[in-house]
Design a protein around this motif. Structure first.
Motif, mmCIF file in Angstrom:
data_model
loop_
_atom_site.group_PDB
_atom_site.id
_atom_site.type_symbol
_atom_site.label_atom_id
_atom_site.label_comp_id
_atom_site.label_asym_id
_atom_site.label_seq_id
_atom_site.Cartn_x
_atom_site.Cartn_y
_atom_site.Cartn_z
ATOM 1 N N VAL A 62 0.882 -1.790 -0.121
ATOM 2 C CA VAL A 62 -0.269 -0.474 0.568
ATOM 3 C C VAL A 62 1.297 1.174 0.229
ATOM 4 O O VAL A 62 1.294 1.026 0.861
ATOM 5 N N VAL A 63 0.274 2.222 -1.155
ATOM 6 C CA VAL A 63 1.587 3.043 -0.928
ATOM 7 C C VAL A 63 0.596 4.674 -0.433
ATOM 8 O O VAL A 63 -0.575 4.524 -0.929
ATOM 9 N N GLY A 64 1.623 4.789 0.037
ATOM 10 C CA GLY A 64 0.782 6.906 0.661
ATOM 11 C C GLY A 64 0.750 7.989 -0.866
ATOM 12 O O GLY A 64 1.287 8.155 -2.223
ATOM 13 N N GLY A 109 2.005 3.787 15.226
ATOM 14 C CA GLY A 109 1.543 2.107 15.351
ATOM 15 C C GLY A 109 0.256 2.273 14.145
ATOM 16 O O GLY A 109 0.337 2.599 13.436
ATOM 17 N N ASP A 110 0.412 0.734 14.437
ATOM 18 C CA ASP A 110 -0.665 -0.063 13.488
ATOM 19 C C ASP A 110 -1.883 0.725 13.178
ATOM 20 O O ASP A 110 -2.620 0.405 14.585
ATOM 21 N N THR A 111 -2.290 0.748 12.271
ATOM 22 C CA THR A 111 -3.961 1.747 12.144
ATOM 23 C C THR A 111 -4.353 0.680 11.070
ATOM 24 O O THR A 111 -3.379 0.787 9.528
ATOM 25 N N HIS A 112 -6.215 0.334 11.234
ATOM 26 C CA HIS A 112 -6.627 -0.431 10.058
ATOM 27 C C HIS A 112 -7.009 0.846 9.734
ATOM 28 O O HIS A 112 -8.146 1.209 10.421
ATOM 29 N N VAL A 113 -7.056 1.186 8.596
ATOM 30 C CA VAL A 113 -8.147 1.825 7.297
ATOM 31 C C VAL A 113 -9.035 1.634 6.440
ATOM 32 O O VAL A 113 -8.194 0.548 5.549
ATOM 33 N N SER A 114 -10.121 1.846 6.627
ATOM 34 C CA SER A 114 -10.747 1.843 4.936
ATOM 35 C C SER A 114 -11.082 2.613 4.027
ATOM 36 O O SER A 114 -11.207 4.106 4.448
ATOM 37 N N ILE A 115 -10.880 2.205 3.062
ATOM 38 C CA ILE A 115 -10.557 3.394 1.927
ATOM 39 C C ILE A 115 -11.703 2.613 1.104
ATOM 40 O O ILE A 115 -11.637 1.787 0.059
ATOM 41 N N PRO A 116 -12.445 4.282 0.273
ATOM 42 C CA PRO A 116 -13.439 4.560 -0.553
ATOM 43 C C PRO A 116 -12.319 3.409 -1.454
ATOM 44 O O PRO A 116 -11.380 3.805 -2.266
ATOM 45 N N TRP A 117 -13.535 2.572 -2.439
ATOM 46 C CA TRP A 117 -12.489 1.946 -3.520
ATOM 47 C C TRP A 117 -12.482 2.893 -4.989
ATOM 48 O O TRP A 117 -11.322 3.313 -5.259
ATOM 49 N N ASP A 118 -13.261 3.870 -5.171
ATOM 50 C CA ASP A 118 -13.062 4.281 -6.034
ATOM 51 C C ASP A 118 -12.028 5.687 -5.308
ATOM 52 O O ASP A 118 -11.394 6.633 -6.278
ATOM 53 N N THR A 142 -1.760 2.445 -5.027
ATOM 54 C CA THR A 142 -2.328 3.682 -3.596
ATOM 55 C C THR A 142 -3.508 4.566 -3.101
ATOM 56 O O THR A 142 -4.616 4.335 -3.727
ATOM 57 N N VAL A 143 -3.317 4.964 -1.945
ATOM 58 C CA VAL A 143 -4.200 5.960 -0.673
ATOM 59 C C VAL A 143 -4.100 7.190 -0.765
ATOM 60 O O VAL A 143 -2.813 7.164 -0.557
ATOM 61 N N PRO A 144 -5.060 7.261 -0.164
ATOM 62 C CA PRO A 144 -4.586 8.877 -0.568
ATOM 63 C C PRO A 144 -4.725 9.134 1.298
ATOM 64 O O PRO A 144 -5.453 9.682 1.983
#
Length: 282
Positions: free
Chosen positions: A73-75, A109-118, A130-132
Motif C-alpha cells: 500500500v502506497v501513500g 502505530g499500526d492502524t487499520h484504515v478503510s478506503i473507498p474503492w473509488d 495507492t491510497v490518499p
C-alpha cells in the motif's frame, strides 16, 4: 305430460356427465401440451460453464490472495505505508472498500484504515495500491477511534476500523470467502476456495483448489450471496457433469500477477462422491 317429464329426465342424464367433464378439463394438460418438450431453465444469474471463458480474467483480472501476500500500500506521496488487510464487497460483488494496515512506519502505530474503492489506484501489475493516506492525515483517522462494524453507508469515506472488522448485512470481506470449503450442488465436497479474482472493480470469479484430489485450480463465475449456506460453506451451482468441461486455471497466463505455485495443469478433474456432512476441513 309424463312423456315430457321422461324426455327432460333423459336429456339431463345425457348432458350432466358431459358438463361435469367440461368443468374438470381446464386444469388438465391437453395432448398437445403433453407433447411439448420440457426444457430445464438455469437459475437466474448462473453462467453455463461451457460458455464460461478465462480470457477476461487472464487479460485484466488480478488475484486477491496474491495481493494479500505480495502487494504494498502506497501513500499519496509515493511512500510505502503498509499492507492490504482485506477487501470489502457488496452482495453483487462490487468492490467498495480497501482495508489497509498502515502506520507501522510512523509514530501512531499500526492502524487499520478503510478506503473507498473509488479512491484506490492499482498499478498495472496489481503490486501497488495507492491510497490518499499520509503520515500527516493518518493522525486524523486514528483520533476518530476504531469502528468494529462497517456498514454499507459507511464505505464512502476514509475511516479507521477495528483490526477484527465485521461487516453489515449487505457487505462481506474477501476473507469471508477465501478458505471456505467448496461443494457442488449435489452436496459433494469439491475442495476449498483459495482465491478470488477481481476484474474491473468486481468480484469476477472464485478459484477452487482441488489439488487434494490430485488436480489443480479451477475458476468459477461468482454467482452472488446465494452461494453461502453457512459461514464456512460455499456451494457452486454446478453438478458433477457440469464441472468436467473446465480447463485448469493457469495463473501464469495472468497479465496482472505476481508469483504463485500453480500446481498441476491437468485438464480434467475428479468429482468426489456426494458428502452431505456439513463439517468443513479447516
Amino acid at each position: 305430460m309424463r312423456n315430457l317429464i321422461c324426455s327432460a329426465s333423459l336429456l339431463a342424464l345425457i348432458v350432466a356427465p358431459a358438463y361435469a367433464q367440461e368443468q374438470t378439463q381446464p386444469d388438465q394438460p391437453t395432448q398437445q401440451d403433453q407433447a411439448q418438450p420440457q426444457t430445464q431453465v438455469e437459475p437466474e444469474g448462473v453462467i453455463v460453464l461451457s460458455e464460461w471463458r478465462y480470457d477476461p480474467l487472464y487479460t485484466s483480472g488480478w488475484s486477491v490472495d496474491q495481493a494479500f501476500d505480495e502487494a504494498t500500500v502506497v501513500g499519496a506521496n509515493g511512500d510505502e505505508i503498509g499492507d492490504i488487510e482485506n477487501i470489502v464487497f457488496d452482495r453483487d460483488g462490487n468492490a467498495v472498500a480497501l482495508i489497509a494496515e498502515v502506520g507501522g512506519f510512523w509514530d501512531i502505530g499500526d492502524t487499520h484504515v478503510s478506503i473507498p474503492w473509488d479512491q484506490v489506484q492499482i498499478s498495472e501489475d496489481a503490486a501497488r495500491f495507492t491510497v490518499p493516506v499520509t503520515e500527516e492525515n493518518a493522525d486524523e483517522f486514528a483520533a476518530a477511534g476504531d469502528e468494529s462494524v462497517l456498514r454499507e453507508g459507511e464505505t464512502g469515506q476514509v475511516s479507521t476500523v477495528d483490526d477484527d472488522l465485521a461487516t453489515g448485512p449487505n457487505l462481506f470481506k474477501a476473507t469471508d470467502i477465501i478458505g471456505d470449503t467448496a461443494f457442488l450442488d449435489n452436496a459433494a465436497r469439491y475442495g476449498y476456495l483459495n482465491d478470488i479474482i477481481v476484474n474491473d472493480g468486481k468480484l469476477a470469479a472464485v478459484v477452487a483448489d482441488t489439488r487434494a484430489f490430485g488436480r489443480g485450480y479451477y475458476a468459477y463465475p461468482y454467482t452472488g450471496a446465494t452461494a453461502w449456506r453457512d459461514p464456512a460453506r460455499y456451494t457452486l451451482p454446478y453438478g458433477p457433469d457440469d464441472v468436467v468441461v473446465l480447463q485448469v486455471f493457469d495463473y501464469n497466463q495472468m497479465q496482472r500477477k505476481g508469483t504463485m505455485d500453480t500446481g498441476t495443469t491437468s485438464s480434467t478433474q475428479p468429482v468426489p462422491e456426494a458428502d452431505t456432512d456439513t463439517q468443513t476441513a479447516q
